[in-house]
Scaffold this motif. Structure first.
Motif, PDB file in Angstrom:
ATOM      1  N   MET A   1       0.841  -1.199   0.000  1.00  0.00           N
ATOM      2  CA  MET A   1       0.000   0.000   0.000  1.00  0.00           C
ATOM      3  C   MET A   1       0.876   1.249   0.000  1.00  0.00           C
ATOM      4  N   LYS A   2       0.411   2.287  -0.698  1.00  0.00           N
ATOM      5  CA  LYS A   2       1.077   3.579  -0.694  1.00  0.00           C
ATOM      6  C   LYS A   2       0.288   4.533   0.207  1.00  0.00           C
ATOM      7  N   LYS A 121       9.626  -0.400   8.126  1.00  0.00           N
ATOM      8  CA  LYS A 121       8.203  -0.120   7.911  1.00  0.00           C
ATOM      9  C   LYS A 121       7.908   0.080   6.435  1.00  0.00           C
ATOM     10  N   GLY A 122       8.782   0.825   5.759  1.00  0.00           N
ATOM     11  CA  GLY A 122       8.543   1.086   4.349  1.00  0.00           C
ATOM     12  C   GLY A 122       9.609   1.984   3.759  1.00  0.00           C
ATOM     13  N   TYR A 123       9.318   2.467   2.553  1.00  0.00           N
ATOM     14  CA  TYR A 123      10.280   3.258   1.785  1.00  0.00           C
ATOM     15  C   TYR A 123       9.592   4.473   1.186  1.00  0.00           C
ATOM     16  N   THR A 124      10.372   5.542   1.018  1.00  0.00           N
ATOM     17  CA  THR A 124       9.874   6.727   0.334  1.00  0.00           C
ATOM     18  C   THR A 124      11.028   7.369  -0.438  1.00  0.00           C
ATOM     19  N   VAL A 125      10.722   8.442  -1.164  1.00  0.00           N
ATOM     20  CA  VAL A 125      11.714   9.168  -1.954  1.00  0.00           C
ATOM     21  C   VAL A 125      12.119  10.424  -1.201  1.00  0.00           C
ATOM     22  N   ALA A 126      13.407  10.720  -1.179  1.00  0.00           N
ATOM     23  CA  ALA A 126      13.897  11.971  -0.596  1.00  0.00           C
ATOM     24  C   ALA A 126      14.762  12.699  -1.615  1.00  0.00           C
ATOM     25  N   ALA A 161       6.843  -1.931   3.263  1.00  0.00           N
ATOM     26  CA  ALA A 161       8.020  -2.747   2.960  1.00  0.00           C
ATOM     27  C   ALA A 161       7.650  -4.040   2.245  1.00  0.00           C
ATOM     28  N   LYS A 162       6.524  -4.646   2.607  1.00  0.00           N
ATOM     29  CA  LYS A 162       6.136  -5.912   1.990  1.00  0.00           C
ATOM     30  C   LYS A 162       5.810  -5.778   0.511  1.00  0.00           C
ATOM     31  N   ASP A 163       5.587  -4.544   0.058  1.00  0.00           N
ATOM     32  CA  ASP A 163       5.244  -4.309  -1.343  1.00  0.00           C
ATOM     33  C   ASP A 163       6.466  -4.013  -2.209  1.00  0.00           C
ATOM     34  N   ILE A 236       8.362   3.344  -5.976  1.00  0.00           N
ATOM     35  CA  ILE A 236       8.271   4.078  -4.713  1.00  0.00           C
ATOM     36  C   ILE A 236       7.515   5.391  -4.890  1.00  0.00           C
ATOM     37  N   GLY A 237       7.851   6.156  -5.927  1.00  0.00           N
ATOM     38  CA  GLY A 237       7.115   7.393  -6.133  1.00  0.00           C
ATOM     39  C   GLY A 237       7.857   8.410  -6.961  1.00  0.00           C
TER      40      GLY A 237
END
Length: 249
Positions: A1-2, A121-126, A161-163, A236-237
């Motif tokens: 999920m995003k 937990k997850g990932y994002t773009v910086a 993270a699971k995605d 990721i985005g």
């Protein structure tokens, strides 16, 4: 999920991607342009990696490090998707840095490398802008280089993270005014994600909401007032940011 955090109709909402739009926790649907985007998580301790891509180290005429080069960032540097980053009028070189951001999901202490992914937990773009005018050296960037207000856009999504099947094989790209200026892949990191979590947790406790910015590949170029900078990572985005001058503040 995003997942995302946004301001809509005068309030802060948790939201998630839904058929190309945002679905708020209360069920309402909003378009991307109808909301103010916040960082998808509220940062706690933020670790940033210097020279974690060999091609970037070579680009700067530095040898690749033999131990992670880590510095800390304050929470006030972070802004959301479609926000404005200030370029001070007295600087001559301010460049973007597209980075995969790793968000910790639970307390981690003395984590083995092979277990590290269980703590994400997850990932994002910086996009971790740097002002080279203020740089003392690449092994010890001072506060003005990496801790200026508005200089680290992050988001738009926190991807579970699971995605993400293989975070060490993701393509990164940066576009300035629509022109591709930076391209790389996370598989070229010198210190991998699981190595970084093991390293950091070996001497300090990591907590839910801590973030690791994992470095940037080669291709950082100067930006100017008015530039639209897009940093994106496959799966990721796509993070949009605009450079503004002192007059905007």
């Amino acid at each position: 999920m995003k997942r995302a955090r946004v301001v809509y109709d005068g309030a802060i909402h948790d939201a998630f991607e839904f058929e190309g739009k945002l679905k708020l926790a209360d069920g309402r649907i909003a378009a991307e342009e109808e909301v103010v985007w916040l960082p998808p998580i509220q940062p706690r301790t933020v670790f940033a990696l210097g020279l974690n891509y060999a091609d970037h180290a070579k680009e700067l005429a530095f040898n690749a490090p033999t131990e992670p080069l880590v510095f800390l960032k304050g929470p006030n540097t972070f802004i959301g998707h479609r926000a404005h980053t200030r370029r001070p009028s007295d600087v001559t070189f301010m460049h973007y840095e597209c980075e995969l951001a790793v968000v910790i999901g639970k307390m981690a202490r003395n984590v083995k490398a092979e277990d590290a992914y269980h703590y994400i937990k997850g990932y994002t773009v910086a996009n971790d802008y740097a002002i080279r005018d203020y740089l003392e050296n690449y092994y010890r960037p001072n506060l003005r280089v990496k801790n200026r207000d508005t200089c680290t856009p992050i988001g738009p999504w926190l991807v579970d993270a699971k995605d993400v099947s293989d975070p060490m094989n993701l393509s990164l790209r940066t576009y300035v005014n629509g022109k591709l200026t930076q391209e790389g892949t996370t598989k070229d990191m010198i210190f991998s994600i699981h190595e970084l979590i093991a390293y950091l947790s070996s001497f300090m406790t990591l907590n839910d909401g801590d973030i690791i910015l994992t470095g940037t590949p080669k291709g950082s170029v100067d930006t100017a007032v008015g530039d639209e900078v897009i940093t994106e990572i496959d799966g990721i985005g796509r993070l949009v940011n605009t450079i503004v001058g002192d007059d905007a503040f």
